[in-house]
Design an enzyme around this catalytic site. Structure first.
Site, PDB file in Angstrom:
ATOM      1  N   ASP A 120       9.496  10.168  27.472  1.00  0.00           N
ATOM      2  CA  ASP A 120       9.788   9.264  26.361  1.00  0.00           C
ATOM      3  C   ASP A 120       8.522   8.542  25.921  1.00  0.00           C
ATOM      4  O   ASP A 120       8.258   8.388  24.737  1.00  0.00           O
ATOM      5  CB  ASP A 120      10.891   8.267  26.726  1.00  0.00           C
ATOM      6  CG  ASP A 120      10.597   7.470  28.000  1.00  0.00           C
ATOM      7  OD1 ASP A 120       9.709   7.861  28.792  1.00  0.00           O
ATOM      8  OD2 ASP A 120      11.272   6.451  28.223  1.00  0.00           O
ATOM      9  N   ASP A 180      14.354   1.465  28.082  1.00  0.00           N
ATOM     10  CA  ASP A 180      15.193   0.343  28.490  1.00  0.00           C
ATOM     11  C   ASP A 180      14.400  -0.909  28.827  1.00  0.00           C
ATOM     12  O   ASP A 180      13.181  -0.888  28.944  1.00  0.00           O
ATOM     13  CB  ASP A 180      15.997   0.747  29.724  1.00  0.00           C
ATOM     14  CG  ASP A 180      15.122   0.875  30.961  1.00  0.00           C
ATOM     15  OD1 ASP A 180      15.437   0.206  31.964  1.00  0.00           O
ATOM     16  OD2 ASP A 180      14.139   1.639  30.941  1.00  0.00           O
ATOM     17  N   ARG A 226      19.051   1.349  26.122  1.00  0.00           N
ATOM     18  CA  ARG A 226      18.786   2.780  25.965  1.00  0.00           C
ATOM     19  C   ARG A 226      19.592   3.374  24.811  1.00  0.00           C
ATOM     20  O   ARG A 226      19.184   4.350  24.203  1.00  0.00           O
ATOM     21  CB  ARG A 226      19.131   3.549  27.236  1.00  0.00           C
ATOM     22  CG  ARG A 226      18.241   3.263  28.417  1.00  0.00           C
ATOM     23  CD  ARG A 226      18.563   4.229  29.569  1.00  0.00           C
ATOM     24  NE  ARG A 226      17.967   3.818  30.816  1.00  0.00           N
ATOM     25  CZ  ARG A 226      16.713   4.041  31.175  1.00  0.00           C
ATOM     26  NH1 ARG A 226      15.902   4.650  30.347  1.00  0.00           N
ATOM     27  NH2 ARG A 226      16.267   3.653  32.352  1.00  0.00           N
ATOM     28  N   GLY A 283      14.442   7.687  30.922  1.00  0.00           N
ATOM     29  CA  GLY A 283      14.042   7.380  29.558  1.00  0.00           C
ATOM     30  C   GLY A 283      14.017   8.535  28.592  1.00  0.00           C
ATOM     31  O   GLY A 283      14.330   8.369  27.415  1.00  0.00           O
ATOM     32  N   ASP A 307       2.261   5.767  28.914  1.00  0.00           N
ATOM     33  CA  ASP A 307       1.415   4.568  28.822  1.00  0.00           C
ATOM     34  C   ASP A 307       0.309   4.663  29.861  1.00  0.00           C
ATOM     35  O   ASP A 307      -0.794   5.065  29.541  1.00  0.00           O
ATOM     36  CB  ASP A 307       2.218   3.266  28.872  1.00  0.00           C
ATOM     37  CG  ASP A 307       3.264   3.215  29.962  1.00  0.00           C
ATOM     38  OD1 ASP A 307       3.145   3.919  30.984  1.00  0.00           O
ATOM     39  OD2 ASP A 307       4.213   2.452  29.802  1.00  0.00           O
TER      40      ASP A 307
END
Length: 190
Positions: A112, A171, A177, A56, A115
């Site tokens: 990227d 993605d 992406r 990512g 979380d």
């Protein structure tokens, strides 16, 4: 350099509609700001090495490196925690470790998105064992409400709600992406 078309407001991926959330201009403007901050922070300490977390973060890592108006180096970890899902599995699997020697180096881990924090914590813990001179973290997106572990992130592009995002390296089952902007599920945009 040829002009690129503006990002569409709506895209479809895997049969689901996604709405524009962060434009290419918003992303690039913020990355330039982060690059300037990093250059200022490392001006007197030496050349940092960016450790991008694949897959990512490859776009963000490349753009961030270009936005730092000073020397820097790059290497990559490859992890997996999502698979084909929209939600992190909670299990971090290392697929490729970093090749560079990190002892005594100034390291910036580049993600990227942070979380749950599990992937970032995993990489930071691994790098700590290599005795870097300093260790910081950067992410384009951070979801504070999704955190399962606390992890310090020194450079944050954008704090966002707990939304599923695609584009700009992120993605949905390996698709999307290539999008230049970041999108959220259309129903989440309301």
């Amino acid at each position: 350099m040829p002009e690129t078309a503006a990002a569409p407001d709506i895209v479809t991926c895997r049969g689901e509609r996604f709405r524009l959330y962060l434009s290419e201009d918003e992303i690039q403007t913020r990355i330039l700001e982060l690059g300037e901050r990093i250059a200022a922070d490392y001006a007197d300490v030496g050349v940092p090495i960016l450790i991008g977390v694949l897959n990512g973060a490859f776009m963000f890592t490349a753009d961030l490196m270009r936005a730092i108006p000073a020397d820097s180096e790059v290497d990559f970890y490859k992890l997996s925690s999502y698979g084909e899902s929209k939600v992190s599995s909670g299990q971090v699997t290392e697929l490729k470790e970093v090749d560079a020697k990190l002892e005594g180096r100034h390291v910036i881990v580049v993600e990227d998105i942070v979380d749950t924090g599990l992937s970032m914590k995993y990489v930071i813990d691994q790098i700590q064992t290599r005795n870097p001179a300093s260790l910081r973290a950067a992410t384009l997106l951070r979801k504070p409400d999704a955190a399962k572990v606390e992890v310090r992130v020194d450079y944050v592009g954008f704090d966002i709600d707990n939304l599923f995002v695609i584009g700009y390296g992120m993605d949905y089952g390996q698709l999307a992406r290539n999008l230049r902007a970041i999108y959220i599920l259309d129903r989440e945009a309301e």
